[in-house]
Write an enzyme that holds these catalytic residues in place. Structure first.
Site, PDB file in Angstrom:
ATOM      1  CD  GLU A 165      33.015  57.263  31.579  1.00  0.00           C
ATOM      2  OE1 GLU A 165      32.590  57.386  30.365  1.00  0.00           O
ATOM      3  OE2 GLU A 165      33.739  58.100  32.049  1.00  0.00           O
ATOM      4  CD  GLU A 371      38.381  57.050  32.237  1.00  0.00           C
ATOM      5  OE1 GLU A 371      37.784  58.206  31.802  1.00  0.00           O
ATOM      6  OE2 GLU A 371      37.899  56.140  32.170  1.00  0.00           O
TER       7      GLU A 371
HETATM    8  C1  BGP Z   1      35.671  58.621  29.407  1.00  0.00           C
HETATM    9  C2  BGP Z   1      36.072  57.113  28.868  1.00  0.00           C
HETATM   10  C3  BGP Z   1      37.582  57.117  28.384  1.00  0.00           C
HETATM   11  C4  BGP Z   1      38.120  58.094  27.795  1.00  0.00           C
HETATM   12  C5  BGP Z   1      37.673  59.377  28.368  1.00  0.00           C
HETATM   13  C6  BGP Z   1      38.132  60.822  27.872  1.00  0.00           C
HETATM   14  O1  BGP Z   1      34.195  58.642  29.164  1.00  0.00           O
HETATM   15  O2  BGP Z   1      35.845  56.342  30.050  1.00  0.00           O
HETATM   16  O3  BGP Z   1      37.837  55.794  27.715  1.00  0.00           O
HETATM   17  O4  BGP Z   1      37.627  58.114  26.516  1.00  0.00           O
HETATM   18  O5  BGP Z   1      36.392  59.617  28.849  1.00  0.00           O
HETATM   19  O6  BGP Z   1      37.125  61.017  26.660  1.00  0.00           O
HETATM   20  P1  BGP Z   1      37.779  61.518  25.427  1.00  0.00           P
HETATM   21  O7  BGP Z   1      38.568  60.634  24.802  1.00  0.00           O
HETATM   22  O8  BGP Z   1      36.411  61.469  24.391  1.00  0.00           O
HETATM   23  O9  BGP Z   1      38.164  62.771  25.521  1.00  0.00           O
END
Ligand code: BGP
Length: 473
Positions: A165, A371
């Site tokens: 990201e 993800e």
């Molecule tokens: C993405 C990241 C992850 C994870 C996910 C969920 O942006 O790559 O590391 O954090 O988001 O986000 P959050 O934990 O803020 O709900």
């Protein structure tokens, strides 16, 4: 398009899930590990415990056995740069190498294909103190770091991801620790950092192709479809603006080796253009620096309308209070057609198919989802039960759309939802859970950190067993 017959997932489809080191491993300063920006950031102090997180560092065998029980074909994890180089460069920390060797070997014992992210937000703090990504020396440190990873692990790791990201890091730089929230000219600084990260990535991919010709490597941005709020032509332009600034700026550079025209015009208009030194564009445009596939993270779509050219363009969305909207460019809107998670993220499975189609149309490269998932306040019920039907529904709806996208011609070769096992959310602590396995802890009370299979664990096991044919719960 509706199809009378669905195309199946390929026989070697990589079903799995993802985690990242700073959110999952714990052992933040053990066995020689140095501090990262994530260890030293503000969120680390107040919201939750980030020192132990899910204690995976000490529990990896039991954790991997759980992934194997679900039938995982792959597992995406990140390597903590500061376990290998505690200060970003210098002497290698052998215990860090040992840990990832053991982790990789444990995965291979169960025929789980490792997918390694080399950098998931956790820049070494020592490099941060020397200017972080604003300092061009960080590019050399990164290339040196990946060189060490390739030489130690590429005999067993075929799939590599460069930077997780990068687009979110640049768009929300203060939240992820790239710039001081009180500093001036943040965007100008961030787009210079972005240019340096793009160079680092290009050099890392080129090096990989030179020394690991049989492996595969790609970037891992967060990509999403951006809708115009209406059919008004000016809303369409606003959606195109954000699409270029948020998505194509990053991927056009990775794949075509050029700055996206609309994104570049935006940088010029705002005065954010980076300094491009002699030789930079050759590095970025090198054919050997082109990725073999695109990995991407998808949670929700975004909807925008035309800018009103005043301060009301800049609003906030979701739990992270991320600003969405920029004067003269676009304004963020909520989409009345979509439900939201309890954390305010819009749920849009069809937007997932749209995103897959857009990526395929533009780049014609194999795609893998690294993800996708639902953050929720899971409840541990009597008898160690977690009834996370909402997660099953979310994932099922997205998998169905992924299959439709395969029917559309998308070369999707894997699906790794977030997250394999509960871990700590960067901005919302561990109350916001994503995993198939519950980890018994609170924000600051670590309890026994016991692993408990959720309802979705059993469901996903069946999905994998049937190669995506049986999505029923
Ligand atoms: C993405 C990241 C992850 C994870 C996910 C969920 O942006 O790559 O590391 O954090 O988001 O986000 P959050 O934990 O803020 O709900």
């Amino acid at each position: 398009m509706n199809y009378s017959k669905l195309k199946p997932f390929s026989d070697h489809f990589l079903w799995g899930a993802s985690t990242s080191a700073y959110q999952f491993e714990g052992a933040w300063n053990e066995d020689g590990k140095g501090p990262s920006v994530m260890d030293m950031g503000n969120h680390a102090k107040d919201i939750s415990d980030f020192k132990v997180t899910s204690n995976h560092y000490h529990n990896y065998k039991e954790d991997i056995a759980l992934l194997a029980e679900m039938g995982f074909k792959t597992y995406r994890f990140s390597i903590a740069w500061t376990r290998i180089f505690p200060h970003g460069t210098g002497e290698i920390n052998q215990k860090g190498i040992d840990f990832y060797n053991s982790l990789i070997n444990e995965l291979l014992k169960y025929n789980i294909e490792p997918i390694v992210t080399v950098y998931h937000f956790d820049l070494p703090y020592a490099l941060h103190l020397k200017g972080g990504w604003s300092n061009k020396e960080t590019i050399d440190a990164f290339v040196n770091y990946v060189d060490v990873l390739y030489s130690h692990f590429s005999d067993r790791v075929k799939y590599w991801l460069t930077i997780n990201e990068q687009n979110m890091m640049i768009l929300h730089g203060a939240a992820i620790g790239l710039v001081n929230p009180n500093s001036k000219n943040q965007e100008k600084t961030l787009y210079q950092q972005n240019h340096h990260m793009l160079l680092a990535q290009a050099r890392a991919i080129k090096l990989f192709h030179e020394i690991c010709p049989s492996g595969k490597i790609g970037p891992a941005p967060n990509i999403t479809a951006i809708y115009p709020a209406s059919s008004k032509p000016e809303d369409i332009i606003a959606a195109m603006n954000l699409t270029s600034i948020r998505n194509w700026l990053y991927l056009d550079m990775a794949v075509f080796g050029t700055y996206n025209d609309i994104a570049w015009s935006y940088l010029e208009e705002k005065g954010y253009t980076p300094i491009i030194e002699e030789g930079d564009m050759e590095i970025l445009g090198d054919a050997k620096a082109k990725p073999d596939f695109i990995a991407f993270n998808y949670y929700a779509s975004s909807t925008v309308s035309a800018s009103k050219n005043d301060a009301t363009d800049k609003g906030t969305i979701g739990d992270q209070q991320l600003s969405l909207g920029e004067i003269g460019v676009y304004r963020g809107e909520s989409n009345p057609n979509l439900e939201k998670t309890p954390f305010g993220w819009e749920i849009d499975p069809i937007g997932f198919r749209t995103t897959l189609r857009e990526l395929n149309d533009r780049y014609h490269l194999p795609l893998i989802v690294t993800e996708n998932g639902l953050g929720e306040y899971d409840k541990l019920e009597a008898g160690d039960v977690v009834n996370d039907d909402y997660r099953i529904n979310y994932l099922r709806d997205h998998i169905q759309q992924a299959q439709l996208a395969i029917g559309d011609g998308v070369q999707l070769f894997g699906y790794c939802p977030w997250s394999a096992i509960d871990l700590v959310s960067t901005h919302s602590g561990c109350s916001k859970r994503y995993g198939f396995v519950f980890v018994n802890r609170d924000e600051h009370d670590l309890k026994d950190l016991k692993r408990i299979k959720k309802k979705s664990f059993h469901w996903y096991k069946k999905v994998i067993e049937t190669n995506g044919k049986d999505l029923s719960s």
